[in-house]
Scaffold this motif. Structure first.
Motif, PDB file in Angstrom:
ATOM      1  N   GLN A 301       0.858  -1.188   0.000  1.00 28.85           N
ATOM      2  CA  GLN A 301       0.000   0.000   0.000  1.00 28.85           C
ATOM      3  C   GLN A 301       0.892   1.235   0.000  1.00 28.85           C
ATOM      4  N   ARG A 302       0.659   2.117  -0.962  1.00 31.63           N
ATOM      5  CA  ARG A 302       1.490   3.316  -1.019  1.00 31.63           C
ATOM      6  C   ARG A 302       1.280   4.152   0.237  1.00 31.63           C
ATOM      7  N   GLY A 303       2.190   5.063   0.463  1.00 31.25           N
ATOM      8  CA  GLY A 303       2.167   5.846   1.683  1.00 31.25           C
ATOM      9  C   GLY A 303       0.908   6.682   1.838  1.00 31.25           C
ATOM     10  N   LYS A 304       0.654   7.066   3.067  1.00 37.08           N
ATOM     11  CA  LYS A 304      -0.494   7.929   3.348  1.00 37.08           C
ATOM     12  C   LYS A 304      -0.235   9.330   2.817  1.00 37.08           C
ATOM     13  N   ASP A 305      -1.311  10.042   2.541  1.00 39.92           N
ATOM     14  CA  ASP A 305      -1.225  11.379   1.957  1.00 39.92           C
ATOM     15  C   ASP A 305      -1.281  12.457   3.035  1.00 39.92           C
ATOM     16  N   LEU A 306      -0.575  13.548   2.793  1.00 45.30           N
ATOM     17  CA  LEU A 306      -0.624  14.704   3.685  1.00 45.30           C
ATOM     18  C   LEU A 306      -1.480  15.797   3.059  1.00 45.30           C
ATOM     19  N   VAL A 307      -2.328  16.406   3.864  1.00 45.56           N
ATOM     20  CA  VAL A 307      -3.038  17.615   3.460  1.00 45.56           C
ATOM     21  C   VAL A 307      -2.458  18.761   4.276  1.00 45.56           C
ATOM     22  N   LEU A 308      -1.871  19.729   3.596  1.00 50.55           N
ATOM     23  CA  LEU A 308      -1.206  20.835   4.270  1.00 50.55           C
ATOM     24  C   LEU A 308      -2.199  21.901   4.719  1.00 50.55           C
ATOM     25  N   THR A 309      -1.742  22.739   5.608  1.00 52.15           N
ATOM     26  CA  THR A 309      -2.505  23.935   5.991  1.00 52.15           C
ATOM     27  C   THR A 309      -2.295  25.046   4.965  1.00 52.15           C
ATOM     28  N   ILE A 310      -1.273  24.902   4.146  1.00 50.77           N
ATOM     29  CA  ILE A 310      -0.903  25.925   3.166  1.00 50.77           C
ATOM     30  C   ILE A 310      -1.953  26.038   2.063  1.00 50.77           C
ATOM     31  N   ASP A 311      -2.284  27.263   1.704  1.00 56.35           N
ATOM     32  CA  ASP A 311      -3.157  27.564   0.564  1.00 56.35           C
ATOM     33  C   ASP A 311      -2.241  27.938  -0.599  1.00 56.35           C
ATOM     34  N   MET A 312      -2.077  27.031  -1.574  1.00 62.65           N
ATOM     35  CA  MET A 312      -1.082  27.251  -2.625  1.00 62.65           C
ATOM     36  C   MET A 312      -1.415  28.449  -3.519  1.00 62.65           C
ATOM     37  N   GLU A 313      -2.675  28.744  -3.722  1.00 67.54           N
ATOM     38  CA  GLU A 313      -3.013  29.931  -4.500  1.00 67.54           C
ATOM     39  C   GLU A 313      -2.557  31.186  -3.761  1.00 67.54           C
TER      40      GLU A 313
END
Length: 689
Positions: A301-313
């Motif tokens: 199983q591939r690694g877990k995903d991170l959701v950042l606090t950063i707003d890239m826009e």
């Protein structure tokens, strides 16, 4: 005579009987042993005949992806063709050479990095008898195996290895990669630039290439280019594998030596969740090494995903703001600003600690381009100037050396024979604590420092000396640390600087400098936490980059179920009366919104109700033996004042003379707040539609 013959004939049957009896006993024993073997140990011996060997191979899986707070991919995995080698047990150098020769006919290989030793090892395999003859038996007797081998290689001449063809060099390069492989662990032979044709040719000839496999691998992909990449960090290559200095750490956690791991930034910080679970395949072979069966015993199983606090826009817009203002300042005053190369900004939610944008831009004058150096907001500490005066006022109020609303006349102070120390203007007049923040009075802060050090008289007589309590240093530093100044912020990152304390000379003048932010150094991240603590009614929250960790799903454009949420973490509540914090908040509001405030000309007309504090600090350093005088420009703030949702800190080090300076700190801060609320308004309108 007849009687003698008769006696001998009588003895013969007795001997034969004895012989037959012995033979009978031997056969009986043999039959008994066969019975034991067949009946009692038959199954065990049959198992030995049928004995097989089972080995488990762990196959690496892709790392987890990284998304911004709006679930836009920031770090992805790009599939690439890959040629791997998994050596069977007992394989010899000659076997690897044979595989390399066959593989070289199917793929091309980069040969520029070949070393002299690589070539000598190849020549040795082709001319083993000749090479070994150059070391006598007497010499070999006193050598270890490694010493003997190295001596053999040393005696291969440069001339002998200088005539290899390009095809032979490719064989050497391939064999060099094969030699790095560990038993039953896939080793990348080539995954950089493997063409579809090469992949197909290898796949069609796998039966002739023992241990070789044509498969797919992955490489990290960055949809936003260099934006935020210095904080995202990097991973090792297959060739680098796990860092040698941490080999024991990784090996005890199930890693292989050629696994890719995070080596900096968020890739390193969240290695445990990004790495994934390797697929485990069990191979069954017979005694001769022939493969009998394969079975997947653990699904990968591939690694877990991170959701950042950063707003890239928003991040991209902040980067643009910082770049534009830095370049304008440099172009406007190229000589005066010849030492100014960096501008740093941190934007966060003061109530949750979520980082919304973190920008660091360094201008490369030789290349005439910007380099993303956002990590400097955590790594580089600078003298901040007057932005820390909120902490100084609170130190004075809480320690009792000043009273709320107490007025002090702003006029220069002289300690002993030192030059007079005053404020940036000689016309500030008489100010209370709130007014001292609005007008950025140095003198008011000086009196707080002197009184904490033991001098309580007012007005302080110029030219006199005082008995100074050096314990005041630690007392005020303890107050400052409650806001995150001079201590860890607790951020989820592998490294952060905590700043440096000034020289150890405990003079009253130095302590006065400390009170106005001209002594100890702090990072931009620390300043962002400090102003957030003031905005958040004294609650210091841990800044963090990651909002949540999610389970991976096959979909390429969706975030999976939540595995772990990163919640608000309150590190401490400052030990100060709330009414004192209210006064500092009001002082910050007046800095931006009241006439005479040092930030009023930039924020006075804003509808989003901002508050903050400006700062300038003298920054001296030596270059080629010459003392250089520059200034650090800083700014901290938050908005809206009554219900803060954004806080920021800006530092621009090594600028020129403020009197003729492009007001870069004010302009960056103003544009950051403007952009945030404009973007918020646009999104609110879209949501309403």
């Amino acid at each position: 005579m007849a009687r003698e013959k008769k006696r001998k004939r009588a003895q013969l049957p007795v001997r034969l009987n004895i012989l037959f009896f012995i033979v009978f006993l031997l056969f009986s024993v043999l039959i008994l042993q066969l019975g034991v073997v067949q009946i009692l140990n038959g199954e065990e011996f049959q198992e030995e005949i049928d004995r097989t060997i089972q080995d488990t191979t762990k196959i690496p899986v892709p790392r987890g992806k990284i998304y911004d707070r709006n679930h836009k991919p920031v770090v992805d995995n790009e599939p690439v063709y890959s040629i791997t080698y998994t050596p069977p047990k007992g394989v010899q150098a000659e076997d690897r050479l044979e595989v390399a020769e066959s593989l070289a006919e199917l793929i091309s290989m980069e040969t520029k990095t070949l070393t002299e030793r690589n070539k000598k090892e190849y020549w040795y395999l082709l001319n083993k008898e000749e090479a070994e003859s150059r070391v006598s038996d007497e010499e070999a007797a006193d050598m270890s195996n490694a010493e003997y081998y190295n001596t053999v290689l040393d005696r291969i001449t440069e001339e002998e290895i200088s005539g290899f063809s390009e095809q032979e060099k490719e064989v050497i390069a391939i064999k060099n990669e094969l030699d790095k492989a560990y038993s039953l662990t896939p080793q990348i032979v080539k995954n950089d630039g493997v063409t579809a044709e090469e992949y197909a040719r290898v796949a069609e000839n796998l039966d002739k290439l023992p241990g070789i496999n044509a498969t797919t691998d992955w490489e990290r992909q960055y949809p936003y280019g260099s934006t935020f990449n210095s904080l995202l960090g990097s991973i090792t290559t297959r060739q680098q594998g796990i860092p040698a200095e941490n080999e024991d750490y990784y090996m005890t956690r199930g890693y292989s030596r050629n696994d890719r791991v995070g080596k900096s930034g968020l890739e390193e910080q969240y290695e445990d969740v990004l790495r994934g679970r390797k697929e485990q395949i069990q191979y069954t072979t017979d005694k001769s090494g022939r493969l009998i069966d394969t079975e997947t015993v653990v699904e990968g199983q591939r690694g877990k995903d991170l959701v950042l606090t950063i707003d890239m826009e928003f991040q991209e817009k902040v980067d643009t703001i910082v770049q534009e203002e830095l370049l304008t300042a440099i172009k406007k005053h190229p000589t005066m600003n010849r030492h100014m190369d960096d501008a740093l900004a941190v934007v966060m939610d003061p109530q949750t600690g979520e980082l919304l944008a973190v920008s660091g831009q360094t201008y490369d004058r030789e290349e005439n381009e910007f380099v993303n150096t956002a990590h400097k907001t955590l790594y580089d500490a600078h003298v901040p100037g007057s932005v820390v005066k909120g902490a100084t006022i609170l130190s004075g109020l809480e320690s009792g050396v000043i009273k709320p609303g107490e007025y002090i006349h702003d006029s220069p102070i002289r300690i002993g024979n030192d030059p007079p120390k005053g404020s940036w203007s000689s016309n500030l007049g008489t100010l209370d604590d709130i007014g001292a923040l609005r007008r950025s009075s140095n003198v008011y802060m000086f009196y707080i420092a002197l009184r904490m050090g033991g001098e309580y008289r007012y007005p302080f007589p110029n030219g006199s000396s005082t008995s100074f309590d050096t314990g005041a240093w630690q007392e005020m530093r303890n107050y400052f640390r409650q806001f995150g100044l001079g201590t860890d912020t607790g951020i989820d990152y592998p490294y952060e600087a905590t700043g440096l304390q000034g020289s150890s000379e405990n003079r009253p003048g130095n302590f006065m400098d400390y009170a106005i932010g001209q002594y100890d150094t702090y990072t931009t991240m620390q300043l962002a936490q400090y102003v957030s603590t003031i905005a958040n009614d004294g609650y210091r929250v841990r800044p963090h980059f990651v909002k949540g960790i999610h389970e991976p799903i096959p979909s390429l454009d969706k975030v999976g179920p939540l595995y772990k949420s990163i919640n608000t973490d309150v590190l401490n509540r400052v030990e100060m009366d709330q009414s004192y914090i209210d006064r500092v908040q009001e002082g910050f509001r007046q800095v931006f919104q009241s006439p005479g405030g040092t930030g009023y000309s930039y924020f006075g007309d804003k509808s989003y109700n901002p508050a903050g504090k400006t700062g300038t600090a003298e920054n001296e350093f030596y270059e080629d033996g010459q003392q250089i005088y520059t200034e650090n420009l800083s700014l901290v703030g938050y908005a809206p004042f009554d219900e803060p949702e954004i806080a920021f800190a800006v530092i621009v080090p090594r600028t020129g003379d403020t009197n003729n300076q492009h007001p870069i700190n004010h302009l960056i801060g103003e544009r950051i707040l403007d952009t945030y609320f404009e973007l918020k308004g646009e999104r609110d309108e879209e949501a309403a539609e």
